[in-house]
Design a protein around this motif. Structure first.
Motif, PDB file in Angstrom:
ATOM      1  N   PRO B 113      27.288 -51.794 -60.954  1.00 38.38           N
ATOM      2  CA  PRO B 113      26.456 -52.996 -60.817  1.00 38.38           C
ATOM      3  C   PRO B 113      27.235 -54.172 -60.231  1.00 38.38           C
ATOM      4  CG  PRO B 113      26.045 -51.972 -62.931  1.00 38.38           C
ATOM      5  CD  PRO B 113      27.170 -51.212 -62.304  1.00 38.38           C
ATOM      6  N   LEU B 114      28.536 -54.238 -60.549  1.00 38.04           N
ATOM      7  CA  LEU B 114      29.342 -55.355 -60.051  1.00 38.04           C
ATOM      8  C   LEU B 114      29.321 -55.414 -58.520  1.00 38.04           C
ATOM      9  CD1 LEU B 114      31.018 -57.629 -61.247  1.00 38.04           C
ATOM     10  CD2 LEU B 114      33.020 -56.174 -61.101  1.00 38.04           C
ATOM     11  N   ASP B 115      29.314 -54.252 -57.869  1.00 41.60           N
ATOM     12  CA  ASP B 115      29.250 -54.220 -56.402  1.00 41.60           C
ATOM     13  C   ASP B 115      27.904 -54.735 -55.900  1.00 41.60           C
ATOM     14  OD1 ASP B 115      31.699 -53.141 -56.625  1.00 41.60           O
ATOM     15  OD2 ASP B 115      31.279 -51.262 -55.588  1.00 41.60           O
ATOM     16  N   ALA B 116      26.851 -54.391 -56.650  1.00 43.48           N
ATOM     17  CA  ALA B 116      25.525 -54.890 -56.272  1.00 43.48           C
ATOM     18  C   ALA B 116      25.461 -56.407 -56.487  1.00 43.48           C
ATOM     19  CB  ALA B 116      24.453 -54.196 -57.095  1.00 43.48           C
ATOM     20  N   PHE B 117      26.143 -56.893 -57.537  1.00 42.47           N
ATOM     21  CA  PHE B 117      26.187 -58.351 -57.768  1.00 42.47           C
ATOM     22  C   PHE B 117      26.878 -59.027 -56.578  1.00 42.47           C
ATOM     23  CE2 PHE B 117      26.677 -57.536 -62.648  1.00 42.47           C
ATOM     24  CZ  PHE B 117      25.379 -57.060 -62.697  1.00 42.47           C
ATOM     25  N   ASN B 118      27.961 -58.380 -56.083  1.00 47.19           N
ATOM     26  CA  ASN B 118      28.689 -58.952 -54.934  1.00 47.19           C
ATOM     27  C   ASN B 118      27.787 -59.077 -53.711  1.00 47.19           C
ATOM     28  OD1 ASN B 118      31.296 -59.467 -55.902  1.00 47.19           O
ATOM     29  ND2 ASN B 118      31.763 -57.289 -55.867  1.00 47.19           N
ATOM     30  N   LEU B 119      26.924 -58.060 -53.536  1.00 49.46           N
ATOM     31  CA  LEU B 119      25.993 -58.103 -52.407  1.00 49.46           C
ATOM     32  C   LEU B 119      25.048 -59.298 -52.567  1.00 49.46           C
ATOM     33  CD1 LEU B 119      24.922 -56.686 -49.847  1.00 49.46           C
ATOM     34  CD2 LEU B 119      23.499 -55.266 -51.306  1.00 49.46           C
ATOM     35  N   ASN B 120      24.578 -59.499 -53.793  1.00 49.46           N
ATOM     36  CA  ASN B 120      23.686 -60.645 -54.048  1.00 49.46           C
ATOM     37  C   ASN B 120      24.419 -61.978 -53.871  1.00 49.46           C
ATOM     38  OD1 ASN B 120      21.210 -59.541 -54.422  1.00 49.46           O
ATOM     39  ND2 ASN B 120      20.924 -60.311 -56.489  1.00 49.46           N
ATOM     40  N   GLN B 121      25.708 -61.973 -54.149  1.00 49.21           N
ATOM     41  CA  GLN B 121      26.484 -63.209 -53.959  1.00 49.21           C
ATOM     42  C   GLN B 121      26.405 -63.644 -52.494  1.00 49.21           C
ATOM     43  OE1 GLN B 121      30.756 -62.973 -54.398  1.00 49.21           O
ATOM     44  NE2 GLN B 121      30.954 -65.179 -54.065  1.00 49.21           N
ATOM     45  N   SER B 122      26.560 -62.667 -51.587  1.00 47.60           N
ATOM     46  CA  SER B 122      26.486 -62.986 -50.154  1.00 47.60           C
ATOM     47  C   SER B 122      25.058 -63.380 -49.774  1.00 47.60           C
ATOM     48  CB  SER B 122      26.887 -61.786 -49.311  1.00 47.60           C
ATOM     49  OG  SER B 122      28.217 -61.481 -49.542  1.00 47.60           O
ATOM     50  N   ILE B 123      24.091 -62.619 -50.275  1.00 47.14           N
ATOM     51  CA  ILE B 123      22.698 -62.878 -49.896  1.00 47.14           C
ATOM     52  C   ILE B 123      22.272 -64.287 -50.334  1.00 47.14           C
ATOM     53  CG2 ILE B 123      20.296 -62.193 -50.359  1.00 47.14           C
ATOM     54  CD1 ILE B 123      21.326 -59.268 -50.502  1.00 47.14           C
ATOM     55  N   TYR B 124      22.651 -64.681 -51.557  1.00 49.45           N
ATOM     56  CA  TYR B 124      22.222 -65.989 -52.089  1.00 49.45           C
ATOM     57  C   TYR B 124      23.243 -67.101 -51.838  1.00 49.45           C
ATOM     58  CZ  TYR B 124      18.311 -63.731 -54.460  1.00 49.45           C
ATOM     59  OH  TYR B 124      17.145 -63.063 -54.735  1.00 49.45           O
ATOM     60  N   ARG B 125      24.320 -66.781 -51.124  1.00 39.75           N
ATOM     61  CA  ARG B 125      25.378 -67.761 -50.793  1.00 39.75           C
ATOM     62  C   ARG B 125      25.921 -68.444 -52.058  1.00 39.75           C
ATOM     63  NH1 ARG B 125      20.997 -68.630 -47.418  1.00 39.75           N
ATOM     64  NH2 ARG B 125      21.318 -68.176 -45.217  1.00 39.75           N
ATOM     65  N   ILE B 126      26.293 -67.646 -53.062  1.00 37.97           N
ATOM     66  CA  ILE B 126      26.790 -68.227 -54.316  1.00 37.97           C
ATOM     67  C   ILE B 126      28.301 -68.442 -54.194  1.00 37.97           C
ATOM     68  CG2 ILE B 126      26.905 -67.939 -56.836  1.00 37.97           C
ATOM     69  CD1 ILE B 126      24.685 -65.717 -56.437  1.00 37.97           C
TER      70      ILE B 126
END
Lengths: 276, 322
Positions: B113-126
């Motif tokens: 899941p941590l890798d999927a969180f990283n993908l969301n970090q890029s998508i949402y510009r966190i």
């Protein structure tokens, strides 16, 4: 001074990470990590894909070894064309053609919605979540065939290479346009994987020199569905063979690409307005 | 924060028929059918509310949620959420919302899941610092520890659902849509997720909860909107919903003699297991509780008895049958 530069570089890197390209790279990393979870399958599927793709060049070798030929084209010239064709597929299939399967399956399963709730272009999200490492086998096969052909052909002048690269960019652009049309169709034509088969059959014509077809068929493959641009035009450019109606063919590819973009977004709008 | 006015959605579908003959005919000729999925609903939701959005299957619930999340365009009507019209400003709007779908995973099956969180970090510009802080806070809150580093396929359903929540809330959305968030989970996992939702709600996040699990609604929602046949049939607080039928009680009775209920208004048999075991609903505005018990005891001799308020399930079932 060094500190200021490294600070600037870091800021730029951060900016890149949040750009569309950054999302795409992150998507590729996730897909690669997913596939690499099954090491054996990861390597084998790439290898098998490469072998399958070498079928066309092998047939060419058999044809030429039996005394037959494509008029006006030597064996290594045809292999060069087929290498370019494989390179074009080898770049487009892993890096963006996955959009077709991704869209068709997601619309069918109802998970296309998950891409629509992300604050990015639906096109970017569909491509970023569709990287297919298996198709890297096509790229390896393409490099192999292209390399062998070039080794057995005389060195080409720089201006031939420049023209070739321009045509090759158009070849990739054309593949992208095909991807857009098929993904668009996948949105409204739910679960129809035959779209893909039809496309693959049509694309096969791009693996042979344009000159071997009849005049009327050449017109279709140059201006209507410009598959001649996939490999025939770039190969002719690199070999210094004359290409006819170049500007018209390039214009036709641009029109095809723009039509693909328009069609794709039109189908997405249909999906959101009808609810899939 | 959320304003919905006269929202309508009409679909055109095709009738295929149930038999092979009809399916064959439908290949050539199809009958068009217009479905009014949502028939002009209106409601407002304030910031920080936790609203249960309920309805039977095919009531128009999912269509409404799809419109509110920007996935679908309505046929007519207005929606204003945080100043955005979801289907017009989709990309800007969805930066501020999150969604958890119990039956559609946003995680990636073969990677942690941590890798999927990283993908969301890029998508949402966190920003990285904020991302790390949020992940560690939520991992702690949901007691996930190192599980976020294990491949998703190795996690239990409950652990996966907890990760889905982190995925949906990494970018700190102001509104979160929950669609069956506890489906298939065991009681402990359900409790943890409910705690998490309440915690986030206390911090100011607005939640819209769609579920068939009425326990979720009872534990979480302070307000309930019930939709049926594309129309809102109830929109008020949970407390008022409990008293929807007035002051009624469910009484479970076991008697020594064959049960003889008094002939009186306000007594309804809900179920009868045997001549000595019965469940009745009594309306206290029509018959007093002590009077009812006295009469039954005189006739049948009560050996055991339990008295409860009317269950939410009973009320909701009635609303679904409107």
């Amino acid at each position: 001074m060094m500190q200021v530069i490294s600070q600037n570089t870091r800021e730029k890197m951060k900016g890149l990470r949040y750009s569309g390209f950054g999302v795409y790279i992150q998507g590729i990393k996730s897909s690669l990590a997913s596939r690499m979870a099954y090491r054996g399958d990861f390597i084998m599927s790439m290898f098998i894909m490469m072998i399958v793709e070498l079928g066309g060049p092998v047939i060419t070798l058999i044809i030429y070894n039996n005394g037959a030929s494509f008029p006006g084209w030597g064996v290594y010239e045809v292999l060069l064309l087929q290498g370019i064709f494989l390179l074009s597929r080898g770049i487009s299939f892993p890096f963006f053609m996955g959009i077709v399967w991704n869209t068709i399956s997601r619309v069918q399963e109802g998970t296309f919605d998950l891409l629509l709730i992300k604050p990015r272009s639906i096109l970017l999200m569909s491509i970023a979540s569709a990287f297919d490492s298996e198709d890297l086998g096509k790229l390896i096969g393409g490099i192999l065939v292209f390399g062998i052909a070039m080794k057995n052909l005389p060195a080409q002048p720089l201006h031939n290479w420049i023209t070739f690269f321009i045509f090759f960019i158009f070849s990739i652009l054309l593949m992208f346009a095909f991807g857009l049309f098929m993904a668009g169709l996948g949105i409204v034509w739910i679960g129809n994987y035959r779209i893909y088969d039809i496309f693959m059959t049509v694309m096969e014509f791009g693996m042979y020199p344009k000159s071997i077809f009849t005049k009327s068929f050449q017109t279709i493959t140059t201006y209507i569905i410009p598959i001649s641009l996939l490999a025939s035009y770039p190969a002719s450019a690199l070999l210094g063979k004359p290409n006819t109606n170049v500007l018209l063919a390039l214009a036709s590819a641009i029109v095809f690409f723009l039509a693909g973009l328009w069609f794709y977004f039109r189908m997405v709008a249909n999906y959101t307005s009808s609810g899939g | 924060m959320i304003h919905v006015s006269e929202l309508k959605k009409t679909f055109t579908t095709y009738e295929r028929g149930g038999t092979f003959r009809e399916a064959l005919i439908s290949l050539f000729v199809r009958k068009k059918k217009t479905v009014n999925a949502v028939k002009g609903i209106s409601f407002d939701i304030e910031e920080g509310e936790l609203v249960g959005f309920l309805g039977p299957n095919g009531a128009g619930k999912s269509t409404t949620i799809k419109i509110l999340t920007g996935i679908m365009h309505p046929t007519s009507g207005e929606v204003d959420i945080m100043g955005y019209t979801p289907w017009k400003n989709r990309r800007k709007y969805v930066e501020n919302i999150g969604a958890v779908f119990g039956q559609k995973s946003q995680l990636l099956w073969d990677i942690p899941p941590l890798d999927a969180f990283n993908l969301n970090q890029s998508i949402y510009r966190i920003p990285s610092n904020e991302f790390k802080k949020t992940v560690s806070e939520m991992v702690e809150m949901l007691a996930l520890k190192d599980l976020v580093k294990k491949p998703t396929r190795q996690l239990s359903l409950g652990e996966r659902m907890k990760c889905e929540f982190i995925m949906a809330m990494l970018h700190k959305p102001r509104v979160v849509f929950l669609d069956e968030p506890t489906i298939g989970l065991d009681v402990i996992a359900k409790e943890k997720i409910r705690e998490f939702i309440l915690e986030q709600n206390k911090k100011g996040t607005t939640f819209i909860l769609t579920t068939h699990d009425l326990e979720d609604v009872e534990h979480l929602a302070k307000r309930v909107i019930v939709i049926n046949h594309g129309e809102i049939v109830y929109d008020d607080s949970m407390d008022k919903l409990r008293n929807y039928f007035g002051e009624k009680k469910t009484i479970h009775l076991t008697t020594r003699k064959k049960i003889m209920l008094p002939k009186h208004e306000g007594i309804a048999v809900r179920s009868q297991l045997s001549d000595y075991d019965i469940e009745v609903v009594i309306d206290l505005s029509q018959i007093k509780l002590n009077e009812f018990i006295k009469k039954v005891n005189e006739e049948s001799v009560i050996s055991d008895m339990s008295i409860e308020g009317l269950e939410l399930e009973y009320i909701i079932k009635d609303l679904y049958q409107v």
